[in-house]
Design a protein around this motif. Structure first.
Motif, short mmCIF file in Angstrom:
data_model
loop_
_atom_site.label_atom_id
_atom_site.label_comp_id
_atom_site.label_asym_id
_atom_site.label_seq_id
_atom_site.Cartn_x
_atom_site.Cartn_y
_atom_site.Cartn_z
N LEU A 415 -1.38 -15.05 -36.16
CA LEU A 415 -2.66 -14.91 -35.23
C LEU A 415 -2.37 -15.89 -34.20
O LEU A 415 -2.87 -15.45 -33.01
CB LEU A 415 -3.68 -15.44 -36.21
CG LEU A 415 -5.22 -15.47 -35.64
CD1 LEU A 415 -5.42 -14.17 -35.20
CD2 LEU A 415 -6.12 -16.17 -36.35
N TYR A 416 -1.91 -17.20 -34.49
CA TYR A 416 -1.62 -17.92 -33.16
C TYR A 416 -0.81 -17.38 -32.30
O TYR A 416 -1.33 -17.36 -30.90
CB TYR A 416 -1.20 -19.23 -33.77
CG TYR A 416 -0.90 -20.31 -32.47
CD1 TYR A 416 -1.71 -20.91 -31.78
CD2 TYR A 416 0.56 -20.34 -32.26
CE1 TYR A 416 -1.46 -21.89 -30.95
CE2 TYR A 416 0.65 -20.95 -30.97
CZ TYR A 416 -0.09 -21.96 -30.51
OH TYR A 416 0.16 -22.47 -29.68
N SER A 417 0.16 -16.42 -32.33
CA SER A 417 0.88 -15.98 -31.38
C SER A 417 0.07 -14.57 -30.78
O SER A 417 0.15 -14.43 -29.66
CB SER A 417 2.22 -15.18 -32.25
OG SER A 417 3.09 -16.13 -32.85
N ALA A 418 -0.61 -14.10 -31.70
CA ALA A 418 -1.59 -12.91 -31.14
C ALA A 418 -2.34 -13.52 -29.87
O ALA A 418 -2.52 -13.23 -28.81
CB ALA A 418 -2.48 -12.36 -32.04
N LYS A 419 -2.83 -14.76 -30.23
CA LYS A 419 -3.86 -15.36 -29.23
C LYS A 419 -3.11 -15.82 -28.00
O LYS A 419 -3.49 -15.45 -26.98
CB LYS A 419 -4.56 -16.58 -29.85
CG LYS A 419 -5.66 -16.49 -31.03
CD LYS A 419 -6.91 -16.18 -30.41
CE LYS A 419 -7.89 -15.82 -31.54
NZ LYS A 419 -9.12 -15.63 -31.06
#
Ligand SMILES: Nc1nc2c(ncn2[C@@H]2O[C@H](COP(=O)(O)OP(=O)(O)OP(=O)(O)O)[C@@H](O)[C@H]2O)c(=O)[nH]1
Length: 701
Positions: A415-419
């Motif tokens: 999720l952090y990467s998606a953000k």
């Protein structure tokens, strides 16, 4: 010898003596009173007697009169007629009228046994009466208790037919109990099963109690819940009877339901909360392990949700969260779980994906894209249209190779990467991602420790006027671990912003700069120097900013007018109003503001009008090119004219050549900062010894 208290109705004294003698001879210790008139008899009957012995023919009244008087005043006392003259017929009449026995005077030997028998009978009758009264009393108490209690009760016989029911039974079932006495219950086997009951006959046969919680609609109201205890017990005739007591546990069930909801459901959206999600994930893992099919864990976080709260209020934010929850639920398959685990964070657990990892990944990809589409479609609430997107981090699982905690960690990394990839996308976890996050975590820890251990220093870059006089310094932050090279801010400011450490770092910078300003303020030669300190957008949005800045200024006892806070244009973008309020509050204390990097951002003339600025700083990018790029030269001229128009001071940064200085001066900019006048250097390298109060001049070693 048994005592005997005798009332003797006899007008012949001799007969009386004979009667008493017969009683004594028969084994009684006798006390007596003899009466021979009606009035005396009535008076004597005011006291209790063991027995009344009466002649039949007494002067002025008969044995029958004596009997009737006796029965009316002491109904239960044994009355024996003792006579020598009464005929058979009269004797029978007296017996019918209530005399207990009849003894002839010529056979008085019968008297004592007759008295004894009557005494026994009387005692027995009294005991029976007492038992009867006790029984009536007990029955009254039983009914009062059974009818007053908040429960439904019934008793059935060995054939399971109703024998008794309380008022609670009648009112609950709306039936007249009398109509049901002797009848069987009418629930079919299927109905019994739906309310988790076994039949009466089975309970009697098993001889074991049965207990269950029943829920059924009652009197047209919503669902009520009743707890039923059915127990076999042995009745007086040795038969097994069935007792049934049900108590209304509706309120209890409702409380339990509320507790369950609070414990496992998110109150805003009624979706499973983090705890229940954890539980479901455990089941999904076990299922994936058994079925050899893949499952997937999706962490979904709304993008920039804070903006909705900030712009439309928390209530509108809540409504959007509910709408998002509803869309997610509607878009998922029945076997999937949608949970809300925090503010704008949702978790989706997908089960029964393909056993083949590639196919499962494609399945998740398609589902994830659907979710992105459905969440980013416009929302409407209270006539206002809202747009929001979401970012999703995905991790696939098959079997129990990784714990649920590990999977959640991985989904979070994805999720952090998606953000970081710009939002409104989904990212499937991969190990490179994990390595990047590990590195970032290490850097964050390093930064935190550096702040804790004071591994930061300030470098100061001079600012001068067109006579070359030093007017002040800009304080610039550097990281320096002991024995290592200085680290420039580019290497850590981004991370500090992301992690929020920038706020504390900002206050540290301000405090250190103010302490230095105080040191300079003590010497006449440096007393008028100013210090400019950069304040990040994140720090400026800190609720406690005004309070903390004023406290630092106060503690360092500096003249607030010597402190210049440098803000950037970008921080005006989101929060102009609150920024203006804070600036004004600080401005009132004397602190001044400079608008940094002017010209490169989203400059708007309206800012210049609204903000209580003291100075505009021309960005080095323009200064760099002014001597060979006509456009930049035009922009710089416009900025200087603008500042003059608004009555603001203007300073150019990044001045490196004399040509640049000359150009700027010729256009009306008379203050400079740049390598031409000095690089940012640590405090020990600044030599202020040649400064005089009249003309500051700084020598950099
Ligand atoms: N309306 C509402 N807001 C909430 C609730 N719980 C948390 N929030 C807010 O949700 C926001 C979550 O923000 P973040 O996820 O950190 O940041 P964001 O603005 O969504 O930005 P990114 O996630 O980085 O895209 C915060 O402003 C919280 O105050 C809630 O129950 N109702």
């Amino acid at each position: 010898m048994s005592r005997l208290n005798v009332l003797l109705v006899e007008d012949c004294e001799d007969d009386a003596l004979l009667i008493l003698r017969a009683l004594r001879q028969g084994g009684f210790e006798v006390t007596s009173q003899r009466v021979q008139e009606v009035a005396a008899l009535a008076e004597a009957l005011a006291q209790p007697w063991d027995v009344v012995l009466s002649d039949f023919s007494i002067l002025g009244f008969s044995g029958m009169d004596a009997l009737l008087l006796c029965r009316s005043l002491q109904s239960d006392v044994p009355f024996i007629l003792v006579s020598g003259t009464v005929g058979e017929e009269m004797a029978v009449a007296v017996m019918k009228a209530g005399a207990n026995d009849y003894v002839m005077k010529h056979s008085l030997t019968r008297l004592a046994p007759a008295v004894r028998r009557e005494l026994d009978d009387t005692a027995r009758r009294a005991s029976l009466r007492r038992t009867e009264l006790a029984l009536i009393d007990s029955e009254k108490r039983f009914h009062a208790f059974m009818d007053a209690g908040p429960f439904v009760a019934s008793i059935k016989d060995q054939d399971c037919r109703y024998m008794y029911m309380n008022k609670g039974w009648e009112s609950t079932y709306g039936a007249d109990g009398a109509d049901w006495i002797g009848r069987l219950d009418t629930l079919s086997a299927a109905q019994l099963q739906t309310v988790s009951l076994v039949s009466d006959q089975d309970i009697v046969a098993s001889g074991r109690a049965h207990e269950t919680i029943q829920s059924f609609p009652l009197s047209g109201s919503a669902v009520s819940y009743r707890k039923t205890i059915r127990f076999p017990f042995i009745g007086s005739a040795g038969h097994c009877l069935l007792g049934e007591i049900s108590t209304d546990v509706t309120a209890l069930k409702q409380s339990e339901e509320t507790i369950r909801r609070l414990a496992f459901l998110d109150p805003l959206t009624a979706l499973p909360n983090r705890r229940l999600m954890h539980d479901r994930l455990g089941h999904a893992l076990a299922l994936a392990h058994r079925s050899k099919q893949h499952g997937a864990l999706l962490f979904l976080d709304l993008d920039n949700f804070k903006t909705i709260n900030d712009t439309h209020g928390h209530d509108a934010g809540d409504q959007i969260l509910k709408l998002v929850a509803a869309r997610l639920c509607a878009g998922m398959r029945i076997q999937d779980t949608v949970a809300r685990t925090g503010g704008d964070e949702f978790v989706i657990i997908l089960e029964k994906l393909s056993g083949d990892a590639d196919i499962a990944a494609r399945e998740v990809d398609a589902i994830g894209n659907d979710i992105l589409c459905l969440t980013s479609a416009p929302y409407e609430h209270d006539g206002v249209a809202y747009r929001i997107s979401a970012s999703i981090g995905v991790v696939l699982f098959c079997g129990t190779e990784h714990s649920s905690d590990e999977l959640m960690k991985r989904a979070d990394i994805a999720l952090y990467s998606a953000k970081a990839a710009g939002r409104n996308v989904q990212m499937i976890f991969d190990p490179v991602m994990q390595a990047r996050v590990a590195l970032r975590n290490a850097q964050e820890e390093d930064l935190r420790l550096a702040l804790e251990r004071q591994h930061f220093v300030l470098h100061y870059q001079p600012q001068v006027d067109d006579t070359g006089t030093l007017t002040g310094f800009e304080a610039l932050l550097r990281m320096q671990h002991p024995g290592k090279n200085v680290v420039m801010p580019d290497a850590f400011i981004g991370l500090a912003e992301e992690t929020g450490l920038i706020v504390e770092l900002g206050y540290w910078t301000l405090r250190t700069a103010c302490e230095q300003l105080y040191q300079w303020s003590k010497l006449p030669a440096t007393a008028l120097l100013t210090v400019s300190v950069n304040v990040s957008a994140r720090q400026f949005s800190d609720e406690a900013l005004v309070e903390r800045v004023l406290a630092i200024v106060q503690q360092s006892t500096i003249d607030p007018a010597r402190l210049i806070l440098e803000l950037t244009e970008s921080m005006m973008l989101d929060q102009v109003d609150s920024t203006v309020v804070k600036m004004r509050a600080l401005r009132r204390s004397g602190i001044r503001f400079s608008l940094d990097d002017f010209g490169i951002g989203f400059s708007s003339l309206s800012y210049l009008k609204r903000l209580p600025l003291h100075e505009i700083k021309i960005d080095r990018e323009f200064v760099n090119n002014i001597t060979h790029d006509a456009n930049d030269a035009v922009i710089v001229c416009a900025i200087i004219a603008l500042a003059q128009g608004f009555g603001l001071s203007v300073i150019a940064e990044g001045v490196e050549t004399v040509e640049q200085q000359v150009f700027l001066e010729s256009r009306g900019c008379h203050r400079f900062q740049g390598y031409l006048f000095g690089r940012p250097v640590p405090l020990p390298l600044i030599d202020l010894s040649t400064l005089t109060p009249e003309k500051s001049a700084v020598t950099l070693m």
